[in-house]
Design a protein around this motif. Structure first.
Motif, PDB file in Angstrom:
ATOM      1  N   LYS A 189       0.867  -1.245   0.016  1.00 31.67           N
ATOM      2  CA  LYS A 189       0.081   0.055   0.078  1.00 31.67           C
ATOM      3  C   LYS A 189       0.967   1.009   0.083  1.00 31.67           C
ATOM      4  O   LYS A 189       1.760   1.423   0.919  1.00 31.67           O
TER       5      LYS A 189
ATOM      6  N   ILE B 245      -0.171  14.046  -1.438  1.00 33.22           N
ATOM      7  CA  ILE B 245      -1.229  15.288  -1.509  1.00 33.22           C
ATOM      8  C   ILE B 245      -0.516  16.261  -2.162  1.00 33.22           C
ATOM      9  O   ILE B 245       0.598  16.494  -2.032  1.00 33.22           O
TER      10      ILE B 245
ATOM     11  N   VAL C  51      -9.468   0.174   3.173  1.00 30.13           N
ATOM     12  CA  VAL C  51      -8.410   0.701   2.351  1.00 30.13           C
ATOM     13  C   VAL C  51      -8.031  -0.126   1.122  1.00 30.13           C
ATOM     14  O   VAL C  51      -8.291  -1.483   1.353  1.00 30.13           O
TER      15      VAL C  51
ATOM     16  N   TYR D  83       0.106   5.079   0.065  1.00 28.38           N
ATOM     17  CA  TYR D  83      -0.984   6.167   0.103  1.00 28.38           C
ATOM     18  C   TYR D  83      -0.570   7.449  -0.852  1.00 28.38           C
ATOM     19  O   TYR D  83       0.583   7.700  -0.789  1.00 28.38           O
ATOM     20  N   ALA D  84      -1.446   7.895  -1.467  1.00 29.19           N
ATOM     21  CA  ALA D  84      -1.121   8.912  -2.580  1.00 29.19           C
ATOM     22  C   ALA D  84      -0.700  10.128  -1.802  1.00 29.19           C
ATOM     23  O   ALA D  84      -1.199  10.598  -0.730  1.00 29.19           O
TER      24      ALA D  84
HETATM   25  P1  ADP Z   1      -6.613   6.227  -0.002  1.00 30.87           P
HETATM   26  O1  ADP Z   1      -5.513   6.077  -0.892  1.00 30.87           O
HETATM   27  O2  ADP Z   1      -6.775   5.056   0.982  1.00 30.87           O
HETATM   28  O3  ADP Z   1      -7.828   6.761  -0.573  1.00 30.87           O
HETATM   29  P2  ADP Z   1      -5.557   8.871   0.692  1.00 30.87           P
HETATM   30  O4  ADP Z   1      -3.989   8.846   0.334  1.00 30.87           O
HETATM   31  O5  ADP Z   1      -6.422   9.475  -0.286  1.00 30.87           O
HETATM   32  O6  ADP Z   1      -5.807   7.492   1.298  1.00 30.87           O
HETATM   33  O7  ADP Z   1      -5.595   9.562   2.077  1.00 30.87           O
HETATM   34  C1  ADP Z   1      -6.938   9.548   2.633  1.00 30.87           C
HETATM   35  C2  ADP Z   1      -7.016  10.622   3.665  1.00 30.87           C
HETATM   36  O8  ADP Z   1      -6.392  10.413   4.912  1.00 30.87           O
HETATM   37  C3  ADP Z   1      -6.371  11.971   3.060  1.00 30.87           C
HETATM   38  O9  ADP Z   1      -7.233  12.914   3.337  1.00 30.87           O
HETATM   39  C4  ADP Z   1      -5.102  12.241   4.066  1.00 30.87           C
HETATM   40  O10 ADP Z   1      -4.893  13.566   4.158  1.00 30.87           O
HETATM   41  C5  ADP Z   1      -5.179  11.487   5.290  1.00 30.87           C
HETATM   42  N1  ADP Z   1      -3.907  11.183   5.737  1.00 30.87           N
HETATM   43  C6  ADP Z   1      -2.825  11.736   5.511  1.00 30.87           C
HETATM   44  N2  ADP Z   1      -1.915  11.168   6.528  1.00 30.87           N
HETATM   45  C7  ADP Z   1      -2.544  10.240   7.448  1.00 30.87           C
HETATM   46  C8  ADP Z   1      -2.201   9.713   8.435  1.00 30.87           C
HETATM   47  N3  ADP Z   1      -0.665   9.570   8.716  1.00 30.87           N
HETATM   48  N4  ADP Z   1      -3.024   8.933   9.185  1.00 30.87           N
HETATM   49  C9  ADP Z   1      -4.320   8.937   8.635  1.00 30.87           C
HETATM   50  N5  ADP Z   1      -4.668   9.533   7.604  1.00 30.87           N
HETATM   51  C10 ADP Z   1      -3.923  10.476   7.088  1.00 30.87           C
END
Ligand code: ADP
Ligand code: ADP
Length: 229
Positions: A11, A16, A59, A13-14
């Motif tokens: 995984k 921002i 997720v 996470y994208a």
């Molecule tokens: P996914 O790919 O699962 O959709 P994203 O990357 O889009 O996840 O992130 C989902 C949200 O969680 C975003 O709005 C992000 O800002 C927020 N986020 C960022 N860092 C963290 C963290 N360390 N723990 C939880 N949430 C976070």
């Protein structure tokens, strides 16, 4: 099949606004044997919740595969999800619902006919029968945690996954939760729990997998792991 089978699970996470992504899981593989209490141990930020949330369907993974009770989480999501009950870290109940209503609503959510629901038996199992009709907001933290366990068991899943069930709880409640987990396991439920307490994993688990920085660094029967340390 194994209760859970994970292969090269990844995984990222994208990021921002063009920021680099966060690699929370970097290709993790392991099996959870049926009938065991399996501990996923690792420090904060290791990737434990990410892994649990992928199994829970909350997720989306970016690589690899996972099977729950032989059902691929991609192609048989409904069956896979029904094979697992998740006890989340956060306690979220409507404060004006009672434990009985929480379980009945969850039964309704799973489409279980009223006469087939087990709300009262579940309240017994988590020792909340006497709080059947109390507002959730009046329950102690320990009672709420036990209600979360009951809620996760409403659809009688063969696998129960608990995300940091004892984070921030006192010794007394920790013992209660350990006892509850052991009892469910004795009744045949395969248990997966995440924790960052080594002593908790040692005390409770048959097998321990350790993850750190999104990588699996050990996966052994508890006794072997403890002998090594
Ligand atoms: P996914 O790919 O699962 O959709 P994203 O990357 O889009 O996840 O992130 C989902 C949200 O969680 C975003 O709005 C992000 O800002 C927020 N986020 C960022 N860092 C963290 C963290 N360390 N723990 C939880 N949430 C976070
Ligand atoms: P653990 O449960 O072991 O504490 P997590 O799975 O919550 O670890 O987090 C693993 C890594 O992924 C951490 O660096 C965390 O900050 C990051 N992370 C978790 N959720 C998100 C998210 N929604 N968006 C971006 N990064 C996240």
């Amino acid at each position: 099949p194994p209760a859970i089978s994970i292969r090269d699970l990844a995984k990222t996470y994208a990021g921002i606004k063009g920021a680099p992504g966060k690699e929370a899981l970097k290709g993790v593989s392991f099996d959870v044997p049926q009938g065991q209490i399996f501990g996923l141990l690792g420090p904060n930020g290791a990737g434990k919740s990410t892994l649990i949330n992928i199994l829970a369907g909350l997720v989306t993974k970016t690589g690899g595969s996972a099977e729950i009770w032989g059902f691929d989480i991609d192609t048989r999501t409904r069956n896979a999800k029904r094979s697992i009950g998740i006890v989340p870290q956060e306690i979220v109940f409507d404060p004006f619902f009672t434990p009985f209503e929480v379980l009945e609503n969850q039964g309704g959510f799973y489409g279980i006919a009223k006469h087939l629901r087990r709300s009262e038996a579940l309240l017994e199992a988590v020792r909340l029968a006497d709080k059947r009709d109390a507002y959730a907001r009046t329950l102690s933290g320990g009672m709420k945690r036990r209600l979360l366990v009951a809620k996760a068991m409403v659809h009688s899943p063969p696998i129960l996954v608990l995300d940091e069930p004892t984070a921030g709880v006192d010794v007394e409640l920790r013992k209660q939760l350990w006892e509850l987990v052991s009892r469910l396991n004795d009744d045949g439920v395969t248990i997966v729990l995440t924790t960052h307490y080594l002593e908790e994993a040692e005390e409770l688990c048959d097998r321990i997998a350790i993850i750190n920085h999104g990588e699996l660094i050990a996966n052994k029967p508890t006794r072997e792991l403890v002998d090594m340390a």
